[in-house]
Design a protein around this motif. Structure first.
Motif, PDB file in Angstrom:
ATOM      1  N   PHE A   1      12.247   2.804   5.405  1.00  0.00           N
ATOM      2  CA  PHE A   1      13.308   3.474   4.466  1.00  0.00           C
ATOM      3  C   PHE A   1      14.411   2.194   4.418  1.00  0.00           C
ATOM      4  CE2 PHE A   1      11.933   7.277   6.510  1.00  0.00           C
ATOM      5  CZ  PHE A   1      11.783   8.142   5.243  1.00  0.00           C
ATOM      6  N   GLU A   2      15.205   1.101   5.233  1.00  0.00           N
ATOM      7  CA  GLU A   2      16.191  -0.085   4.650  1.00  0.00           C
ATOM      8  C   GLU A   2      15.797  -0.402   3.090  1.00  0.00           C
ATOM      9  OE1 GLU A   2      18.919   1.427   5.710  1.00  0.00           O
ATOM     10  OE2 GLU A   2      19.459   1.447   7.634  1.00  0.00           O
ATOM     11  N   GLU A   3      14.043  -0.760   4.012  1.00  0.00           N
ATOM     12  CA  GLU A   3      14.281  -2.166   2.515  1.00  0.00           C
ATOM     13  C   GLU A   3      13.379  -0.666   1.088  1.00  0.00           C
ATOM     14  OE1 GLU A   3      10.866  -3.185   4.885  1.00  0.00           O
ATOM     15  OE2 GLU A   3      12.000  -4.369   6.071  1.00  0.00           O
TER      16      GLU A   3
ATOM     17  N   VAL B   1      19.662   6.449   4.068  1.00  0.00           N
ATOM     18  CA  VAL B   1      19.121   7.798   3.437  1.00  0.00           C
ATOM     19  C   VAL B   1      20.678   8.535   4.446  1.00  0.00           C
ATOM     20  CG1 VAL B   1      17.149   7.841   3.334  1.00  0.00           C
ATOM     21  CG2 VAL B   1      18.091   7.814   6.055  1.00  0.00           C
ATOM     22  N   ASP B   2      21.315   9.821   3.385  1.00  0.00           N
ATOM     23  CA  ASP B   2      22.050  10.535   3.832  1.00  0.00           C
ATOM     24  C   ASP B   2      21.728  11.661   4.957  1.00  0.00           C
ATOM     25  OD1 ASP B   2      20.752  12.556   2.383  1.00  0.00           O
ATOM     26  OD2 ASP B   2      21.964  12.386   0.425  1.00  0.00           O
ATOM     27  N   HIS B   3      22.230  12.008   5.806  1.00  0.00           N
ATOM     28  CA  HIS B   3      21.582  13.164   6.591  1.00  0.00           C
ATOM     29  C   HIS B   3      20.479  14.011   6.327  1.00  0.00           C
ATOM     30  CE1 HIS B   3      23.794  11.583  10.491  1.00  0.00           C
ATOM     31  NE2 HIS B   3      25.331  11.752   9.657  1.00  0.00           N
TER      32      HIS B   3
ATOM     33  N   PRO C   1      10.223   5.385  19.288  1.00  0.00           N
ATOM     34  CA  PRO C   1      10.851   4.064  18.933  1.00  0.00           C
ATOM     35  C   PRO C   1       9.132   3.986  17.506  1.00  0.00           C
ATOM     36  CG  PRO C   1      10.039   4.390  20.941  1.00  0.00           C
ATOM     37  CD  PRO C   1      10.031   5.540  20.252  1.00  0.00           C
ATOM     38  N   GLN C   2       8.822   4.695  17.079  1.00  0.00           N
ATOM     39  CA  GLN C   2       8.270   4.909  16.465  1.00  0.00           C
ATOM     40  C   GLN C   2       9.306   5.409  14.897  1.00  0.00           C
ATOM     41  OE1 GLN C   2       4.333   6.898  16.114  1.00  0.00           O
ATOM     42  NE2 GLN C   2       3.223   5.542  17.064  1.00  0.00           N
ATOM     43  N   LEU C   3       9.691   6.517  15.070  1.00  0.00           N
ATOM     44  CA  LEU C   3      10.275   6.611  14.061  1.00  0.00           C
ATOM     45  C   LEU C   3      11.959   5.079  13.277  1.00  0.00           C
ATOM     46  CD1 LEU C   3      11.646  10.116  14.862  1.00  0.00           C
ATOM     47  CD2 LEU C   3      10.810   8.923  12.528  1.00  0.00           C
ATOM     48  N   ALA C   4      12.541   4.428  14.272  1.00  0.00           N
ATOM     49  CA  ALA C   4      13.496   3.508  14.310  1.00  0.00           C
ATOM     50  C   ALA C   4      12.201   1.973  13.759  1.00  0.00           C
ATOM     51  CB  ALA C   4      13.502   2.732  16.001  1.00  0.00           C
ATOM     52  N   GLU C   5      10.506   2.190  13.914  1.00  0.00           N
ATOM     53  CA  GLU C   5      10.012   0.800  12.756  1.00  0.00           C
ATOM     54  C   GLU C   5       9.971   1.710  11.523  1.00  0.00           C
ATOM     55  OE1 GLU C   5       5.566  -0.805  12.742  1.00  0.00           O
ATOM     56  OE2 GLU C   5       6.299   0.303  14.505  1.00  0.00           O
ATOM     57  N   ILE C   6       9.543   3.167  11.423  1.00  0.00           N
ATOM     58  CA  ILE C   6       9.956   3.957   9.920  1.00  0.00           C
ATOM     59  C   ILE C   6      11.409   4.128   9.243  1.00  0.00           C
ATOM     60  CG2 ILE C   6       8.928   6.252   9.235  1.00  0.00           C
ATOM     61  CD1 ILE C   6       7.260   6.534  11.368  1.00  0.00           C
TER      62      ILE C   6
END
Length: 332
Positions: free
Chosen positions: A292-294, A123-125, A283-288
């Motif tokens: 997005f990447e998938e 995703v973009d900024h 850390p939750q945002l990193a998991e989320i």
């Protein structure tokens, strides 16, 4: 640097595009060059002087105030004790919430490293900035609360209901920020998802995975749906109790915004009601971010404005019927 600030509470017209000092970072913080900013309900609640809260609970604001919690950008400097991020990293996050010192409506912001996560490359900024508060709210309601702080609204610690394949989840206000993420997260977990919104959002919500769509302007959900396991109500208000009728005995009501339910009535129906106040969580945002990447999550964009036109973005929010998120761009 430039930032949006206001010197008195009021309507969108109080938002000013001013020159302000560059923030300095403290322990545990990084300096971020902001590329985009998400616009959220607490931003306009703050601008209005927190009139949504009882008078005896309203915080005392020290003017001028720079609003904003959500942002996406690039790290420019790092405090000596921060090891998770380095200069040049792309990050996104919701800063210092609950609270009113996020100060993200600006070209630069001092951000707690604990509130940040790597920005997903998928995703973009602009889209990354639109995600944090809305997606964390849906995540902490539905997937993992991530803390043991009691809700200020109920005095109890929320326990997310495990969503399993075959369950039915109804999302009211499904096209908005929290709602459109709740639809996607429930679908990711295998639920049958019923989306309630105005008719113009049907295509958008079906593309996000909604199995059934109800136009609230023409149909009462309780007239066509029964036996729902879980309702997440992103609308609230005086008519929220009407949705209790769609729940099965043992079902759960999750009101995102303030709504009153008669405890005797919910007990008679065998329905649980639970509430949270979303909290910053890197850390939750990193998991989320991995979702997005998938390609399992996407950010719907209602409209995009330059930072200098924040007042226009707040006027758009006041008109309602938002589809996804409103975002401010800082770096073209």
């Amino acid at each position: 640097m430039k930032a949006i600030q206001f010197h008195a509470a009021g309507g969108p017209e109080v938002l000013r595009y001013d020159e302000v000092p560059m923030p300095k970072i403290g322990p545990g913080e990084v300096l971020v060059r902001v590329h985009a900013v998400g616009v959220n309900p607490p931003d306009w609640y703050l601008r209005e002087g927190m009139k949504v809260m009882p008078a005896d609970m309203r915080p005392v604001l020290e003017f001028p105030v720079v609003p904003g919690t959500d942002m996406s950008g690039v790290v420019q400097a790092v405090a000596p004790d921060v090891t998770r991020f380095a200069v040049g990293d792309e990050v996104f996050g919701m800063l210092r919430f609950p609270g009113f010192d996020g100060r993200t409506y600006a070209e630069y912001v001092a951000a707690p490293a604990s509130d940040l996560a790597p920005k997903p490359t998928a995703v973009d900024h602009v889209r990354a900035a639109g995600a944090p508060m809305a997606v964390l709210t849906a995540w902490q309601y539905l997937i993992d609360l991530g803390h043991d702080v009691p809700s200020p609204f109920t005095g109890r610690v929320h326990q997310p209901v495990p969503i399993t394949p075959g369950m039915t989840v109804l999302v009211n206000g499904a096209a908005g920020g929290v709602g459109h993420f709740a639809v996607q997260l429930a679908k990711w977990k295998g639920a049958r998802v019923v989306a309630v919104a105005s008719g113009r959002h049907e295509r958008f919500l079906r593309e996000l995975g909604a199995d059934e769509f109800i136009d609230y302007a023409t149909t009462r959900p309780a007239d066509v749906v029964r036996g729902v396991d879980l309702v997440i109500d992103a609308v609230g208000g005086p008519h929220a109790a009407r949705l209790l009728a769609v729940l099965k005995r043992g079902g759960t009501m999750l009101p995102v915004f303030f709504a009153e339910f008669d405890p005797a009535e919910t007990a008679r129906l065998g329905i649980s009601v639970s509430n949270i106040q979303v909290r910053s969580n890197g850390p939750q945002l990193a998991e989320i971010g991995r979702l997005f990447e998938e390609g399992r999550l996407q950010v719907g964009l209602d409209s995009v404005y330059p930072l200098s036109e924040a007042a226009s973005a707040h006027e758009r929010a006041a008109r309602g019927h938002i589809q996804g998120k409103i975002v401010l761009t800082v770096v073209p």
